[in-house]
Design a protein around this motif. Structure first.
Motif, short mmCIF file in Angstrom:
data_model
loop_
_atom_site.label_atom_id
_atom_site.label_comp_id
_atom_site.label_asym_id
_atom_site.label_seq_id
_atom_site.Cartn_x
_atom_site.Cartn_y
_atom_site.Cartn_z
N GLN A 3 -0.01 37.83 -39.39
CA GLN A 3 1.26 36.77 -38.99
C GLN A 3 0.92 36.01 -39.96
O GLN A 3 2.24 34.67 -39.43
N ILE A 6 3.29 36.24 -42.33
CA ILE A 6 5.13 35.54 -42.33
C ILE A 6 5.22 34.99 -42.20
O ILE A 6 6.20 34.05 -42.14
N THR A 29 12.95 39.22 -39.98
CA THR A 29 12.57 40.76 -38.92
C THR A 29 12.51 41.81 -39.87
O THR A 29 11.73 42.58 -39.35
N GLU A 32 8.64 42.02 -40.86
CA GLU A 32 8.18 42.12 -39.70
C GLU A 32 7.79 43.53 -39.61
O GLU A 32 6.84 44.47 -39.30
N SER A 36 4.45 45.96 -39.56
CA SER A 36 4.54 47.16 -38.51
C SER A 36 4.25 48.65 -38.68
O SER A 36 3.11 48.79 -38.49
#
Length: 295
Positions: A3, A6, A29, A32, A36
């Protein structure tokens, strides 16, 4: 850790690269999604793990996105955003060169007729709940069609830009500025709005306001255009951004050269402007087919 990375990437895009808010959202996006994916596939999403990602893992990631149903154009945008993020974290450029974007057919924007655009604006004004909102929507519409502004550019105008003169300095994508001529009708529309609005803008405040006084959002203009378009039975292609396409196409049909049009639109590359030669040719073909006795 992920995080933090990001957030730092978002700040880099916004502050260092001066990307638009829309681009920052899209690129973050994608970053991310990749993080993930790596967490699920490898259990590791450190900066080193991301920078050393293999070509095979990247292909699996992109294949999973195709499995989500995205088309060639969206897949190409995803790959562009992916390359930007991996370049930021230090992935070897040779790895990135092995990823090939799918070939996406370039669509030709279709211009709207001037009468349809004026009817759209009149309907929006008539349907507005207050006179100042009617004047606002008409002024924004004329900035899009009469000056070729992007909706984000029109809504980023400040009180300090008033009164409008014969030209307007516009800040577009990547902080690039350009000078655009302002037609008398556009100046009059903006002046009318400033007379009626209950929220006069200070020098550093947004010129165009929402119903409650905050900055006008692009969604408000898109919604007003959508409702008017449907009431009038106009093409679904008639969107706020299509007004900019119509501006470019009508100028080209009137004799404007590509270099001048490139400057007016704020395109970084002439290749982005050249698509309008196809638009004009398509328009002429439509006229030929509808009017020629042997078409």
């Amino acid at each position: 850790m992920a995080q933090t990375l990001i957030r730092e990437y978002a700040a880099f895009l916004n502050d260092d690269r001066r990307r638009s808010p829309h681009t920052v959202r899209a690129y973050v996006t994608t970053a991310e999604r990749l993080v993930s994916f790596l967490e699920n596939e490898t259990g590791s999403c450190s900066k080193d793990a991301i920078s050393n990602i293999s070509v095979n893992d990247l292909r699996v990631f992109l294949a999973s996105r195709r499995g989500d149903g995205i088309g060639n154009r969206s897949a190409a945008r995803e790959l562009s955003a992916l390359r930007a993020f991996l370049t930021y974290v230090g992935t070897d450029s040779a790895t990135l060169r092995r990823l090939k974007a799918p070939r996406a057919e370039r669509t030709v924007p279709r211009p709207s007729a001037p009468d349809d655009i004026m009817a759209l604006g009149a309907d929006m004004a008539e349907a507005a709940s207050q006179a100042w909102i009617a004047a606002r929507d008409w002024a924004v519409l004329l900035l899009l069609y009469g000056c070729g502004l992007r909706i984000s550019e029109a809504l980023s105008l400040l009180g300090g830009d008033l009164p409008l003169g014969e030209t307007l300095r516009v800040t577009g994508k990547r902080g690039k500025t350009r000078i655009v001529p302002v037609l008398p009708a556009v100046r009059d529309a903006v002046a009318r709005y400033t007379e009626l609005t209950p929220f006069p803008a200070a020098k550093e405040e947004p010129l165009f306001r929402g119903a409650r006084g905050g900055p006008m959002k692009p969604a408000a203009m898109r919604s007003a255009v959508l409702r008017a378009r449907r009431r009038l039975g106009l093409s679904e292609r008639l969107t706020p951004h299509a007004l900019r396409h119509s501006f470019a196409t009508h100028l080209l049909a009137g004799g404007a050269d590509l270099r001048s049009l490139q400057e007016l639109l704020g395109h970084a590359s002439l290749s982005s402007t050249q698509i309008y030669t196809s638009v004009d040719a398509a328009h002429l073909l439509d006229v030929y087919r509808s009017a020629h006795p042997r078409a």
